[in-house]
Design a protein around this motif. Structure first.
Motif, mmCIF file in Angstrom:
data_model
loop_
_atom_site.group_PDB
_atom_site.id
_atom_site.type_symbol
_atom_site.label_atom_id
_atom_site.label_comp_id
_atom_site.label_asym_id
_atom_site.label_seq_id
_atom_site.Cartn_x
_atom_site.Cartn_y
_atom_site.Cartn_z
ATOM 1 N N PRO A 110 0.829 -1.208 0.000
ATOM 2 C CA PRO A 110 0.000 0.000 0.000
ATOM 3 C C PRO A 110 0.863 1.257 0.000
ATOM 4 O O PRO A 110 1.988 1.252 0.475
ATOM 5 C CB PRO A 110 -0.802 -0.127 1.290
ATOM 6 C CG PRO A 110 -0.002 -1.017 2.160
ATOM 7 C CD PRO A 110 0.737 -1.949 1.246
ATOM 8 N N ASP A 111 0.297 2.320 -0.554
ATOM 9 C CA ASP A 111 1.005 3.590 -0.648
ATOM 10 C C ASP A 111 0.639 4.513 0.502
ATOM 11 O O ASP A 111 -0.459 4.442 1.055
ATOM 12 C CB ASP A 111 0.648 4.305 -1.957
ATOM 13 C CG ASP A 111 1.210 3.611 -3.178
ATOM 14 O OD1 ASP A 111 2.338 3.107 -3.114
ATOM 15 O OD2 ASP A 111 0.516 3.592 -4.217
ATOM 16 N N GLY A 112 1.555 5.405 0.801
ATOM 17 C CA GLY A 112 1.311 6.527 1.698
ATOM 18 C C GLY A 112 1.613 7.791 0.916
ATOM 19 O O GLY A 112 2.493 7.799 0.058
ATOM 20 N N VAL A 132 -2.554 10.184 2.667
ATOM 21 C CA VAL A 132 -3.024 8.794 2.581
ATOM 22 C C VAL A 132 -2.143 7.971 3.511
ATOM 23 O O VAL A 132 -0.922 7.988 3.391
ATOM 24 C CB VAL A 132 -2.930 8.244 1.138
ATOM 25 C CG1 VAL A 132 -3.289 6.771 1.091
ATOM 26 C CG2 VAL A 132 -3.820 9.031 0.192
ATOM 27 N N ASP A 133 -2.778 7.258 4.432
ATOM 28 C CA ASP A 133 -2.053 6.411 5.381
ATOM 29 C C ASP A 133 -1.954 5.003 4.793
ATOM 30 O O ASP A 133 -2.961 4.451 4.335
ATOM 31 C CB ASP A 133 -2.803 6.367 6.713
ATOM 32 C CG ASP A 133 -1.965 5.779 7.835
ATOM 33 O OD1 ASP A 133 -1.131 4.886 7.563
ATOM 34 O OD2 ASP A 133 -2.147 6.207 8.978
ATOM 35 N N PRO A 134 -0.765 4.386 4.780
ATOM 36 C CA PRO A 134 -0.626 3.036 4.243
ATOM 37 C C PRO A 134 -1.524 2.011 4.949
ATOM 38 O O PRO A 134 -1.873 0.991 4.361
ATOM 39 C CB PRO A 134 0.847 2.702 4.460
ATOM 40 C CG PRO A 134 1.519 4.003 4.624
ATOM 41 C CD PRO A 134 0.513 4.941 5.199
ATOM 42 N N LEU A 138 -4.403 1.403 0.388
ATOM 43 C CA LEU A 138 -4.730 2.036 -0.880
ATOM 44 C C LEU A 138 -3.498 2.112 -1.781
ATOM 45 O O LEU A 138 -2.377 2.258 -1.300
ATOM 46 C CB LEU A 138 -5.279 3.446 -0.653
ATOM 47 C CG LEU A 138 -6.585 3.534 0.141
ATOM 48 C CD1 LEU A 138 -6.901 4.978 0.469
ATOM 49 C CD2 LEU A 138 -7.719 2.883 -0.634
ATOM 50 N N THR A 139 -3.745 2.041 -3.084
ATOM 51 C CA THR A 139 -2.706 2.247 -4.088
ATOM 52 C C THR A 139 -3.028 3.553 -4.801
ATOM 53 O O THR A 139 -4.180 3.796 -5.168
ATOM 54 C CB THR A 139 -2.672 1.086 -5.099
ATOM 55 O OG1 THR A 139 -2.423 -0.125 -4.380
ATOM 56 C CG2 THR A 139 -1.593 1.289 -6.141
ATOM 57 N N LEU A 154 -7.416 6.724 -6.051
ATOM 58 C CA LEU A 154 -7.086 5.743 -5.025
ATOM 59 C C LEU A 154 -7.766 4.422 -5.348
ATOM 60 O O LEU A 154 -8.982 4.372 -5.540
ATOM 61 C CB LEU A 154 -7.550 6.249 -3.655
ATOM 62 C CG LEU A 154 -7.052 7.641 -3.262
ATOM 63 C CD1 LEU A 154 -7.680 8.068 -1.941
ATOM 64 C CD2 LEU A 154 -5.541 7.674 -3.187
ATOM 65 N N LEU A 155 -6.960 3.368 -5.431
ATOM 66 C CA LEU A 155 -7.494 2.026 -5.657
ATOM 67 C C LEU A 155 -7.519 1.309 -4.317
ATOM 68 O O LEU A 155 -6.507 1.246 -3.628
ATOM 69 C CB LEU A 155 -6.632 1.258 -6.659
ATOM 70 C CG LEU A 155 -6.456 1.913 -8.035
ATOM 71 C CD1 LEU A 155 -5.551 1.047 -8.909
ATOM 72 C CD2 LEU A 155 -7.785 2.151 -8.702
#
Length: 193
Positions: A110-112, A132-134, A138-139, A154-155
């Motif tokens: 996941p992304d941050g 965006v918090d990992p 979310l990607t 956001l995926l």
């Protein structure tokens, strides 16, 4: 075929020395052009008795190098996969927004998304906001910074039963600084992929 009455001239044939001379001349022109620069253009001269004001110095955006992102990656390192810079709060100093995830050998971590600014007392960059918090799994795709706003797609997942390989929810999001915090808006409703 008729032969020329004039013997061939020796200087009409290229020899290696001609190529060396040409290359030397071109190198000399390039070197001279890097040293001699034209003066800056001005549209008009200042009126007598007035002083011309110089443009403000350009401030470089904070670098992501050496930043300690609030991301628990265990034995692997945090990897900055996307970044953009711009003045998000209108103070004349640019901020950097970075999309970061753990450099996992397999899968899609996941992304941050983090906002960096440069400290006023030191030149080092620091994280001032998490967009965006990992932990939200979310990607981030379609990441951009325009007109003092951060936008991304956001995926994510509709439930914890959805495998990590296959996000099934796609949500556009936009963040804008309101003077005290980054406010998130969703331009269009979330929909399934």
């Amino acid at each position: 075929m008729q032969q020329s009455a004039v013997p061939e001239l020796a200087h009409t044939h290229t020899r290696p020395i001609h190529w060396v001379a040409t290359a030397t001349a071109v190198a000399g022109v390039i070197a001279l052009s890097s040293v001699v620069q034209p003066g800056s253009a001005t549209a008009a001269q200042p009126a007598p008795g007035t002083e011309a004001k110089s443009a403000p110095a350009v401030v470089a955006p904070p670098s992501t190098t050496g930043v300690d992102f609030p991301l628990d990656c265990g034995p692997v390192k945090a990897l900055v996969v996307k970044q953009a810079a711009g003045d998000l709060d209108g103070d004349g100093r640019p901020e950097t927004v970075a999309v970061v995830h753990c450099d996992a050998p397999m899968g899609t971590p996941p992304d941050g998304v983090y906002v960096l600014t440069r400290g006023t007392d030191s030149g080092t960059a620091r994280v001032v906001a998490t967009l965006v918090d990992p932990k939200d799994r979310l990607t981030v795709t379609d990441f951009a910074l325009r007109a003092r706003s951060v936008s991304a797609t956001l995926l994510g997942y509709s439930s914890s039963d959805v495998p990590s390989c296959c996000p099934d929810v796609k949500t556009p999001a936009k963040w804008r600084w309101n003077g005290t915090a980054f406010l998130r808006s969703t331009p269009a409703g979330a929909h399934s992929v």
